[in-house]
Design an enzyme around this catalytic site. Sequence first.
Site, short mmCIF file in Angstrom:
data_model
loop_
_atom_site.label_atom_id
_atom_site.label_comp_id
_atom_site.label_asym_id
_atom_site.label_seq_id
_atom_site.Cartn_x
_atom_site.Cartn_y
_atom_site.Cartn_z
N GLU A 203 -20.35 6.84 -20.34
CA GLU A 203 -19.44 7.72 -20.76
C GLU A 203 -19.41 8.54 -22.14
OE1 GLU A 203 -16.61 8.55 -19.09
OE2 GLU A 203 -16.64 7.04 -17.59
N CYS B 223 -13.26 12.37 -27.17
CA CYS B 223 -14.17 13.02 -26.21
C CYS B 223 -13.51 13.98 -25.36
CB CYS B 223 -14.98 11.88 -25.21
SG CYS B 223 -13.70 10.77 -24.55
P1 NAP Z 1 -22.24 6.77 -30.91
O1 NAP Z 1 -23.00 6.99 -32.28
O2 NAP Z 1 -23.00 6.99 -29.94
O3 NAP Z 1 -21.92 5.12 -31.07
C1 NAP Z 1 -21.56 4.55 -29.97
C2 NAP Z 1 -21.80 3.08 -30.16
O4 NAP Z 1 -23.33 2.99 -29.86
C3 NAP Z 1 -21.64 2.19 -31.27
O5 NAP Z 1 -21.14 1.12 -31.12
C4 NAP Z 1 -22.88 2.49 -32.02
O6 NAP Z 1 -23.09 1.20 -33.10
C5 NAP Z 1 -23.77 2.40 -30.92
N1 NAP Z 1 -25.07 2.57 -31.06
C6 NAP Z 1 -25.38 3.69 -32.08
N2 NAP Z 1 -26.80 3.94 -32.09
C7 NAP Z 1 -27.31 3.05 -30.97
C8 NAP Z 1 -28.55 2.89 -30.48
N3 NAP Z 1 -29.84 3.46 -31.22
N4 NAP Z 1 -28.65 1.97 -29.55
C9 NAP Z 1 -27.62 1.34 -29.09
N5 NAP Z 1 -26.41 1.48 -29.66
C10 NAP Z 1 -26.25 2.34 -30.34
O7 NAP Z 1 -20.80 7.30 -30.79
P2 NAP Z 1 -19.69 7.31 -31.69
O8 NAP Z 1 -19.93 8.29 -33.01
O9 NAP Z 1 -19.35 6.23 -32.19
O10 NAP Z 1 -18.48 8.01 -30.88
C11 NAP Z 1 -18.65 9.39 -30.75
C12 NAP Z 1 -19.02 9.86 -29.49
O11 NAP Z 1 -18.38 8.99 -28.31
C13 NAP Z 1 -18.78 11.43 -29.15
O12 NAP Z 1 -19.81 11.89 -28.35
C14 NAP Z 1 -17.39 11.13 -28.07
O13 NAP Z 1 -17.47 12.28 -27.38
C15 NAP Z 1 -18.07 9.76 -27.42
N6 NAP Z 1 -16.92 9.35 -26.36
C16 NAP Z 1 -17.03 9.45 -25.21
C17 NAP Z 1 -16.05 8.77 -24.41
C18 NAP Z 1 -16.11 9.12 -22.77
O14 NAP Z 1 -15.24 8.53 -22.22
N7 NAP Z 1 -16.72 10.05 -22.28
C19 NAP Z 1 -15.03 8.36 -25.00
C20 NAP Z 1 -14.89 8.15 -26.55
C21 NAP Z 1 -16.04 8.66 -27.11
P3 NAP Z 1 -22.85 1.62 -34.45
O15 NAP Z 1 -21.47 2.14 -34.69
O16 NAP Z 1 -23.06 0.48 -35.34
O17 NAP Z 1 -23.89 2.75 -34.90
#
Ligand code: NAP
Length: 457
Positions: free
Chosen positions: A230, A264
């Site tokens: 997602e 999102c």
């Molecule tokens: P993110 O930076 O991609 O982080 C999401 C999760 O992944 C966090 O637990 C993060 O941990 C972890 N993570 C970060 N880098 C990683 C890596 N290299 N390898 C494995 N895991 C890693 O996203 P975010 O800033 O938290 O959330 C915002 C994004 O989520 C937006 O793009 C939004 O659109 C998307 N989103 C999508 C949906 C959907 O259903 N489509 C719903 C909600 C949000 P850390 O926090 O420790 O870095």
Amino acid sequence: MVPVIDPAAGEPFAEVHMAGADECTAAVDAAAGAADAWAATSPRFRADILRRAYEAMTDQHEPLARLITRENGKALPDARAEVTYAAEFFRWFAEEAVRIQGEFRTAPAGDKRIIVTQHPVGPSLLVTPWNFPAAMATRKWAPALAAGCTTILKPASETPLTALAIAEILVAAGLPPGVVNVVPASPAGPRVSGMLHDTRIKNLSFTGSTEVGVALLHEAADQVVRTSMELGGNAPFVVLEDADIDDAVQGALVAKLRNGGAACTAANRFYVHAAVAMEFTEKLTFAMNGLRLGPGLHDGVDIGALVSVAERDKVAALVDKASSSGARITTGGKIPDGAGAFYPPTVLADLDPTNDLLANEIFGPVAPIVTFESVDDAVRLANDTPYGLISYVYGQAFQDAFAVADRIESGMVAINRGTVSDPAAPFGGMKESGIGREGGFAGIHEFLESKYIAASI
Ligand code: NAP
């Protein structure tokens, strides 16, 4: 230990231990060790636990909402709505756990019976973002547990406390040891990578940015780990010429400002027919201007803090760049004085359709407006993005609005409303917004795999 920051105050209010590599391996040991026994439990047993978890979350609604606001910054009404939504996944999948269907039929050639059975895919790694710390966790836990999978959840480092609190609810509801494991882990990359490359992990369910999702897809490919993704969005909000503008403005507020815009599903680009653009812009500006910005726990606050100063500064930089390239700020657009990660509701008018802002997921309370002359142009602009999570269409003639919905490339479309999210409906995106669906009838299948048995009987 790592501090958890209250983004409204800009100060830490708790500390959380971050799991190291050994603790992540211990979590995989636990999930793998409990997998067979959990898979062998009856669907009714699993359903009853999920139902108790739903009831406990409902009982603890207010403290959970306050915890979300504290670590995420969102206004309390948003946090309350999130707890309700999050708990509903436990209720929905309690009901789905006992309705997993197989197949039994005669092959067309008549030479055998085709029997298809469903099996839990196995220990599942769940990775969640900070913007919905409760709902993104339960949207994965509930179908995983209903299907009979054990789990390891890695919450976002900004918001680990909500997931830990809900895990306690699940344990109190009767989950055996090892079935739910939570590993706040930082740095995320190496910890998640280590678990993903452990051959005992069979499934990865990720919610977060497309950038991280793409990297994890590459990693999962190394061992052909099953994935559901997602990812990011860039939702268009199309206002047709015959739209009821007051309704469209109300819908725009909901679609734009849920979670202060850090969703999102947030409407990210407003495409408004030229004949109604001035009225829509004026009314949206008036409504956005009337909202109260402040600490999420304070009474009467509509828009809380963003999750961090870094996120707030990203939003401010996008607005500054758009305004220096011709966008007209009709309200907001300036970081308020004082502590906390606050950004005001902002409307940007007169954007050129090529403005760079429209290619970015804003993740803040900013509404950029572009006008269009023909429906074909609106559809082309709406589809001009690698993302395809959700779209919004407003128009009074249902067949015209439906025709636009039909042509838009997104996994979800809202017609004449500002939200779609419902645990009973399939949530997910097309294009670079993801793979798979959560919720609805599809959600449990992300945690099941089928087995076809050919039988000569
Ligand atoms: P993110 O930076 O991609 O982080 C999401 C999760 O992944 C966090 O637990 C993060 O941990 C972890 N993570 C970060 N880098 C990683 C890596 N290299 N390898 C494995 N895991 C890693 O996203 P975010 O800033 O938290 O959330 C915002 C994004 O989520 C937006 O793009 C939004 O659109 C998307 N989103 C999508 C949906 C959907 O259903 N489509 C719903 C909600 C949000 P850390 O926090 O420790 O870095």
